[in-house]
Design a protein around this motif. Structure first.
Motif, short mmCIF file in Angstrom:
data_model
loop_
_atom_site.label_atom_id
_atom_site.label_comp_id
_atom_site.label_asym_id
_atom_site.label_seq_id
_atom_site.Cartn_x
_atom_site.Cartn_y
_atom_site.Cartn_z
N VAL A 29 -4.28 12.13 -10.66
CA VAL A 29 -4.85 10.96 -11.32
C VAL A 29 -3.97 10.51 -12.47
CG1 VAL A 29 -6.76 10.16 -12.77
CG2 VAL A 29 -7.23 11.38 -10.65
N SER A 37 -3.44 15.08 -4.32
CA SER A 37 -4.62 15.65 -4.96
C SER A 37 -5.23 16.82 -4.20
CB SER A 37 -5.68 14.57 -5.17
OG SER A 37 -6.06 14.02 -3.93
N HIS A 147 -11.83 11.99 -8.78
CA HIS A 147 -10.65 11.31 -8.24
C HIS A 147 -11.06 10.32 -7.16
CE1 HIS A 147 -6.29 11.75 -6.55
NE2 HIS A 147 -6.54 10.57 -7.06
N THR A 191 -6.37 9.34 -1.14
CA THR A 191 -6.40 10.31 -2.23
C THR A 191 -5.99 11.71 -1.76
OG1 THR A 191 -8.73 10.88 -1.88
CG2 THR A 191 -8.25 9.07 -3.41
#
Length: 203
Positions: A29, A37, A147, A191
């Motif tokens: 992030v 992530s 996130h 993500t």
């Protein structure tokens, strides 16, 4: 001394490895790198064992540090003991750092920027407001959920986004005239986590 240093190093590395699955989403992030992530989410099943290794390694390091030394050994190593890396203060510092890393999943949310929910053009419950529950794989802590929420909330037309790593889902309320379900699913997938199912909730 070498034995103690090895134990200290092993304990610190084990603590770092145990927390990587939760530290990585925060770094992603802050750096703006979405796909990394979930890079270490595969380590989550090994987390209890890594925590145990940390406790054992640092426990043994403290045992060897605090146990009385032989007089001969004491006389020979008196000068070496004055070095900071071989001191109790250094071992205490390493222990504190390791404990903070192990506990990171419990306070990770503190470091995440607050996600401002976009002001949608319609309110939940109106005809154009759609609610979808996404089943998401790969989340291991609160940081992962934050996130995902951040990624979804950046889309136009999203009214509310709530993710939960415990439930493994993300519930999104959005204006279907401004954003499509596929776009939200793509935002989640970018993500690094994976949407395995999307269920539209009845109005």
């Amino acid at each position: 001394m070498k034995r103690e240093n090895s134990l200290v190093g092993a304990g610190l590395l084990a603590a770092l490895a145990a927390s990587l699955c939760c530290i990585t989403p925060l770094l992603a992030v802050l750096a703006g790198i979405g796909g990394m992530s979930s890079a270490f989410s595969w380590m989550e099943p090994a987390r209890p064992y890594l925590i145990g290794l940390t406790v054992v390694a640092l426990g043994l390091a403290w045992y060897f540090r605090l146990k009385p030394a032989d007089r001969v050994a004491c006389e020979c190593t008196a000068e070496k003991k004055s070095r900071f890396l071989h001191s109790k203060a250094f071992l205490a510092a390493v222990t504190v750092v390791a404990a903070l890393m192990l506990a990171f999943p419990h306070y990770a949310h503190v470091f995440y920027p607050k996600t401002a929910q976009p002001a949608g053009t319609v309110a939940p419950g109106t005809r154009r407001a759609q609610t979808v529950e996404f089943t998401v794989e790969g989340m291991t802590c609160t940081g992962c959920a934050r996130h995902i929420e951040r990624a979804i909330s950046g889309l136009p037309g999203v009214i509310q986004a709530t993710a939960s790593f415990e439930k493994g889902n993300a519930i999104v309320i959005f204006d279907e005239t401004q954003v499509h379900l596929e776009a939200i699913q793509t935002a989640i997938n970018t993500t690094g986590y994976s949407v395995v199912r999307a269920e539209v909730k009845k109005k």
